[in-house]
Each structure stands twice: as C-alpha cells, then as structure tokens.
Enzyme design. Structure first.
Site, PDB file in Angstrom:
ATOM      1  N   SER A 245     -10.138 -10.503  20.832  1.00 29.20           N
ATOM      2  CA  SER A 245      -9.921 -11.552  19.838  1.00 29.20           C
ATOM      3  C   SER A 245     -11.273 -12.174  19.446  1.00 29.20           C
ATOM      4  O   SER A 245     -12.152 -11.461  18.979  1.00 29.20           O
ATOM      5  CB  SER A 245      -8.942 -12.599  20.378  1.00 29.20           C
ATOM      6  OG  SER A 245      -8.453 -13.408  19.330  1.00 29.20           O
ATOM      7  N   ASP A 342      -0.192  -6.266  15.528  1.00 25.03           N
ATOM      8  CA  ASP A 342      -0.913  -7.523  15.738  1.00 25.03           C
ATOM      9  C   ASP A 342      -0.608  -8.473  14.584  1.00 25.03           C
ATOM     10  O   ASP A 342      -0.939  -8.194  13.439  1.00 25.03           O
ATOM     11  CB  ASP A 342      -2.418  -7.245  15.817  1.00 25.03           C
ATOM     12  CG  ASP A 342      -3.219  -8.427  16.328  1.00 25.03           C
ATOM     13  OD1 ASP A 342      -2.902  -9.565  15.929  1.00 25.03           O
ATOM     14  OD2 ASP A 342      -4.156  -8.219  17.109  1.00 25.03           O
ATOM     15  N   HIS A 375      -1.114  -8.737  19.504  1.00 27.49           N
ATOM     16  CA  HIS A 375      -2.395  -9.350  19.854  1.00 27.49           C
ATOM     17  C   HIS A 375      -2.393  -9.683  21.343  1.00 27.49           C
ATOM     18  O   HIS A 375      -1.368 -10.037  21.924  1.00 27.49           O
ATOM     19  CB  HIS A 375      -2.565 -10.633  19.027  1.00 27.49           C
ATOM     20  CG  HIS A 375      -3.949 -11.163  18.973  1.00 27.49           C
ATOM     21  ND1 HIS A 375      -4.930 -10.596  18.195  1.00 27.49           N
ATOM     22  CD2 HIS A 375      -4.533 -12.209  19.606  1.00 27.49           C
ATOM     23  CE1 HIS A 375      -6.051 -11.283  18.330  1.00 27.49           C
ATOM     24  NE2 HIS A 375      -5.846 -12.262  19.186  1.00 27.49           N
TER      25      HIS A 375
END
Length: 429
Positions: A245, A342, A375
C-alpha cells in the site's frame, strides 16, 4: 428464528457479492474493503462459520416460515460464493509460475508455509520457532526524533557462506498510520527461516510529517544498514526492499531514487541503492487519473495531510513523489504484486506502472495479479498469502544467488522471452 435466518442469509449473500464485486462508491469504499478483506482471505474460516450458523438457526425453528426458507436459499447462495472465492485463491501458484517466479529453485530446501498458521492466522504475530527478533533497534536519532526498527533473523549463527542477504520491510497505512509490529510479519518470519535478515522499519507519519520526510527516513535506514548490517549477520552490499500500500509506493520510491541527493539531505554521499524491490498493491502515479476518477494527488489526504500542497498549482511536486516519474534504465529488478479485486487501489494502477517500467528498465520486471485478491491480502496468513510469501522468497533467493555468482539479475530463458512485450495481457501475468 425465521427472521434471524433471513438476516443471516442476506448477510452471507452480501458478503459473497462484495467479495467478487467490491463497491467503488466513496461512501461504501472502506466498509466494502474491510468486509472483502476478511471474507476473501479468511474464506475457509468463513465457510465453516456460515454452514454452522445456517444449520444451527434452521435446526432451532428457523424454517417455520417463508422468511426462514428465503434466508436459507440466500445463505446457500452465499456459501457457494465463498467456495468460489476459495477456488480463486487456489490459482495463486499458477499465477506465480506464469509471471516468472522460479518456484522450483532448490525445491528440496524450500519448506512450505506452516499449515498451523493458515488454521490460526494470528499465530503470525508470534515469531516462528528458529527466528530471533531484536525489537526497537534505534537507527536514527535527531533531538526528539527516534526512529526504530525490528530485526528478524535466524536463531542459528552465520550462514555457511558468511553474511546473509538483507530485506527491508516498509509498512503501509496511507502514510498516516501503521507500525512495524503490524505488517510484513508472515514474510519476515518465513524469510528469516530461509536464511535472510529482515528489517521492519518505522518512519515518520503524516500529518506531523510532510512529504518527503517519509522517504528521507527510509533512506536514513539504508545509510544505517551499510554501517551496521554486519552486526546482525547481514551483507551490507545486498539488500532488497518490500512493502504494501503506502509501503508499496515507498518501496518503489526507495528502489528508483537510489543516491538521489534531493532525498538525502545531510547524507548525500551515502549509498542508498537496493538490489531488488517487491512492492505490494502500491500507488505509483499521483498525477494521471488512469484508474482513478481524479488524480490521486488531488485527494484530500494527499493535499491536506501528506504533501500539504494544492495539487493544481504544484503538479511538479506530486510528479516528483510518483515512482513512475523516476523509472530509469538502471532500476533494480522489480516483482510487482497486486490483487485483481483491490477496491482501494485498482489493479490497473499496477499494470500501467509495470508497462512503463518494462519499457525502460534493463532489469527483469515481474508482475503477479492475484485473482480475487483484495487490498492488504498478505497482512495475515491465508492460502493466497502463504503461496505469495513462498514465491517472493524464491524470487529474492534467485536474485541473491545471481549476486553471489557475479552475474546480472535475470529470469529463466523461457520466461524472459514472454517479458519482452508490454501489453496488458503480459502485465497481467
């Protein structure tokens, strides 16, 4: 109980739909992510809980009315969706092989990720047997600023070949939250058992920190590593970097801005190069919308908390903070990992970065798009994250082998040919 069964059926059906088609609406983005994150990566646990709940409520009178039967049908549909989620995660090994990861490198010496951690995922918070953790090692101090890291290394002494390869882990959290104790633990534990020395590094967070403070702190670690790596049994001349991330963005920036004096104030002469980068689900371009409705740099978090400059009048500053702007021929090898589902950072963001990097870099650029992955899928152990951890270890071990042999980084010949193109199909692995 009939309406309780109906409520369960609606919940399980919604979880299945969200796992396969996460919401993109701004108001639903965060709850959709968290629901998908848990229901996708802990799908086997969810399946057992769903079946048990449906049977228990139905057995206790849940089928006495139409609402209960409707709930049962919805619940069964939800469990079927969960089974489909599990099936998608089982393609992870195929995806890794297709993208070029050498999964068969020293197969006899490559133990699988422990099944016990897949059954009880939070065991990853405890160092695995054979792993020594040195916590809160100070790597930079300036007045009240004290930056610390945790070191993960084998409990045994030095390796037969001398110093061990090093791995830098950068946590995520939108540049504003996160800590070294929370992320990268499955990978660091596994890498330590394979003879690596891992460094889980903290850095200043916004809004107190202003970009590029985050990157400068990480480069201070690189300077510290050159001087202190041997104290922990690591090779000061070999270090790879990974993170997810915001940590994926910072991983790419660390790898692509080696020795850039603009990001090394006061230690411009320090060697801040790395030998490989594995960014997970990162942001790579703040200026061009691409998969976003608006450029990521123009979002509230970037303008008010991280960069703290209006995007429209400061595009150059946001471009300089974008990894895509630093792509170069002598970039280190990259292995980019992203989830196809995601909902926070669309997979298209990774694809366009990989395309640009492959067109410029002379080093291998691998891309694995995890089918059905959300994610932060690697934060705790699951079937998918376990296979990805193994794949990352095999890839980095291959880079280290080539380093020790004195050869340039490369991928197997049958894979290299498939990486020559830069089409979307190639990028999707």
């Amino acid at each position: 109980m009939t309406y309780a069964l109906l409520a369960l059926g609606i919940l399980f059906a919604l979880l299945a739909v969200n796992a396969h088609r996460p919401a993109r609406h701004p108001l639903l983005l965060v709850p959709s992510f968290f629901a998908g994150w848990w229901s996708i990566e802990l799908a086997p646990h969810l399946l057992v809980a769903e079946i048990a709940a449906l049977v228990l409520v139905a057995w206790n009178g849940g089928l006495d009315g139409w609402a209960g039967w409707t709930g049962l049908l919805l619940g069964v549909a939800g469990t079927i969706g969960t089974v489909a989620t599990i099936a998608a995660s089982r393609r992870t090994t195929v995806t890794l092989r297709e993208c070029g990861v050498p999964l068969d490198l020293d197969p006899r010496n490559a133990p699988r990720y422990p099944r016990s951690h897949l059954v009880v995922p939070f065991l990853c918070l405890i160092p695995r047997r054979g792993v020594r953790v040195d916590r809160n090692v100070l790597f930079h101090e300036d007045g009240r600023l004290r930056l610390k890291l945790d070191v993960y290394r084998p409990s045994a002494g030095s390796s037969e070949g001398g110093l061990r390869p090093g791995l830098m882990q950068i946590h995520g959290g939108a540049w504003v939250i996160g800590d070294k104790r929370e992320q990268g633990l499955p990978l660091l534990n596994h890498m330590a058992l394979q003879g690596w020395v891992g460094f889980n590094v903290n850095y200043r967070l916004s809004p107190r920190a202003t970009w590029p403070d985050h990157l400068i702190d990480l480069k201070r670690f690189l300077a510290w590593y050159r001087e202190h790596a041997e104290e922990y049994g690591a090779d000061p001349d070999f270090l790879c970097v990974t993170g997810g991330s915001a940590g994926g963005h910072l991983t790419a920036m660390v790898a692509l801005t080696a020795n850039d004096p603009g990001f090394q104030p006061g230690f411009e002469d320090a060697d801040t190069s790395v030998q490989g980068a594995v960014p997970f689900y990162g942001v790579y371009d703040f200026c061009e919308p691409g998969p976003w409705p608006v450029p990521f740099g123009s979002t509230r978090i970037m303008e008010r908390m991280v960069v703290k400059l209006p995007f429209a009048e400061n595009r150059d500053a946001y471009a300089k903070a974008s990894p895509v702007a630093h792509v170069r021929e002598d970039a280190p090898p990259f292995f980019v990992v992203h989830g196809s589902h995601d909902s926070l950072i669309p997979a298209a963001e990774a694809r366009r970065f990989v395309e640009r990097l492959r067109a410029t870099s002379r080093a291998p650029v691998l891309y694995a798009e995890m089918k059905g992955g959300q994610h932060a899928f690697d934060v705790f152990p699951s079937y998918r994250s376990a296979r990805v951890v193994e794949g990352v270890e095999r890839h980095l071990t291959g880079l280290h082998r080539q380093y020790r042999q004195g050869t340039g980084p490369a991928v197997p010949g049958e894979i290299a040919e498939s990486l020559d193109g830069t089409s979307k199909d190639d990028a999707a692995g």
